[in-house]
Write an enzyme that holds these catalytic residues in place. Structure first.
Site, short mmCIF file in Angstrom:
data_model
loop_
_atom_site.label_atom_id
_atom_site.label_comp_id
_atom_site.label_asym_id
_atom_site.label_seq_id
_atom_site.Cartn_x
_atom_site.Cartn_y
_atom_site.Cartn_z
NE ARG A 220 -0.41 53.08 19.46
CZ ARG A 220 -0.81 54.13 18.74
NH1 ARG A 220 0.02 54.75 17.94
NH2 ARG A 220 -2.06 54.56 18.81
CE1 TYR B 142 19.47 37.40 17.21
CE2 TYR B 142 17.76 38.57 16.03
CZ TYR B 142 18.15 37.72 17.03
OH TYR B 142 17.20 37.17 17.85
CG ASP C 20 22.44 44.84 16.26
OD1 ASP C 20 22.84 44.92 17.43
OD2 ASP C 20 21.55 44.05 15.89
CE LYS D 134 19.10 38.78 22.48
NZ LYS D 134 19.49 39.15 21.13
#
Ligand SMILES: *Cc1c(COP(=O)(O)O)cnc(C)c1O
Length: 394
Positions: free
Chosen positions: A58, A111, A181, A206
């Site tokens: 993590r 988005y 972004d 993506k």
């Protein structure tokens, strides 16, 4: 030896992120959740080292670190941090940097999940958000409240109508941390940090991953900012899976060549769509008809793989079109080898109110296309038959 930063992006995409692989040519997968530590002193050092990648996955993981290094290299950044999704990266940046009482300036064209985070989640934590039209010159800077605004959030090219935001203008804003972004562009088409932007983030789900087999996000910027974000990310827990990082590293090797082909096909497809009378408002940054075409050509290497247009006949027209395509497929995502068509009003942006849809330029017949790697003539023929089918049903 040549300075690696002087190499072309296509070459860097091949060489990047290999530091931890020893003599293995392919990236090494470290599926382990934890690492054996020899002594208490070593364990203590790792538990307290920012970015430790041999302590507990993590916190960091060698396979994930390879992916992070590759993105930092392509973005010209000092460091990067991967997240378990693009939204993990977005929420990590927003909640990692902002506190109760802080103010954010965000672009209106976003988005949809990012927009919902700003509209629905930020107010719950006492974080105020002002939305601006990112295409309006000076709008971001005008909305900044000195001493109060901690984050300026932009997206370019933006969902879903491919509005292009002036990176130099946002990069020149002093005071708040500026974030872009850049998912639609990938690091191949634009490098926001070179325009003075502080942090660039991607949904690597993506184009970067590029094969629809990895859900992944990443943020790149200065070592100082990434280290700060790391401190929150470890608690947030949206850490990237090494399997996804491995797939995305493979994707990065072909990213430049995929983007080049997708851009080339997208331009030809957009031109073919513009020539039809039953299609309106074809948006492609590489077309002279795009409202920010000159800006796009200044800050992007090419127009990218996304095209947006409106089918005549509103909701029925849009529905018939996406259900009639045969080579393209109706699915929500972008940047992969398969050409995908989406209907934003009923999928990605379904939670928006009618006036919000209108403000974002999304009509009931709006279609977003992610152009894949099929032969462009097959795509043009497929779109023509699907548009004819939609037209015949009117
Ligand atoms: C998909 C996407 C996201 C969210 O990424 P996930 O990997 O789906 O969480 C954020 N921004 C943009 C521009 C996107 O296209």
């Amino acid at each position: 030896m040549t300075d690696p930063t002087e190499l072309h992006a296509a070459t860097r995409a091949i060489r990047a992120g290999r530091k931890g692989d020893g003599t293995s040519l392919a990236p090494v997968l470290w599926p382990t959740t934890t690492f054996v530590t020899p002594t208490v002193d070593v364990a203590r050092k790792m538990a307290t080292s920012v970015g430790a990648d041999r302590f507990y996955s993590r916190y960091g993981n060698p396979t994930v670190a390879g992916f992070e290094d590759a993105i930092a290299d392509l973005e010209g950044a000092e460091a990067a941090r991967a997240f378990s999704s693009g939204m993990g990266a977005v929420s990590g940046v927003v909640l990692g940097l902002c506190s109760s009482g802080d103010h954010i300036v965000a672009q209106r064209q976003l988005y949809a999940a990012t927009q919902l985070l700003f509209q629905a989640v930020c107010p719950r934590f006492g974080i105020e958000v002002t939305f601006v039209d990112g295409t309006e010159p000076g709008a971001f800077a005008a909305a900044v409240r000195p001493g109060k605004t901690v984050l300026v959030f932009a997206e370019t090219p933006a969902n879903p109508k491919l509005d292009v935001i002036d990176l130099d203008e946002v990069g020149a804003i002093a005071g708040p941390v500026t974030v872009v972004d850049a998912t639609f562009a990938t690091p191949i088409l634009q490098q926001p940090l070179k325009h003075g932007i502080d942090l660039v983030l991607h949904s690597a789900t993506k184009g970067i991953g590029g094969h629809n087999d990895a859900t992944l996000g990443v943020v790149a910027g200065s070592r100082e900012l990434i280290d700060w974000l790391w401190g929150f990310a470890v608690l947030q827990g949206a850490s990237a899976s090494p399997y996804d990082a491995l797939n995305a590293l493979r994707g990065i090797r072909t990213l430049p060549i995929r983007i080049r082909q997708q851009s080339e096909s997208a331009l030809v497809l957009a031109q073919a769509l513009e020539a039809r009378s039953d299609v309106e408002d074809v948006r492609y940054p590489g077309l002279p008809s795009h409202p920010q075409h000159d800006l796009a050509m200044r800050q992007m290497a090419s127009g990218g793989g996304l095209v947006t247009f409106d089918v005549a006949g509103g909701l029925d027209g849009g529905r018939r079109f996406v259900e009639a395509v045969k080579v393209a497929q109706f699915a929500t995502s972008l940047g992969g080898p398969e050409t995908l068509v989406t209907h934003p009003a009923s999928t990605t942006h379904v939670n928006l109110l009618p006036d919000e849809l209108a403000a974002n330029g999304i009509g009931q017949g709006t279609i977003r296309v992610s152009v894949g790697l099929e032969h462009v003539d097959d795509l043009i023929a497929d779109f023509a038959q699907a548009l004819d089918a939609a037209e015949a049903a009117r």
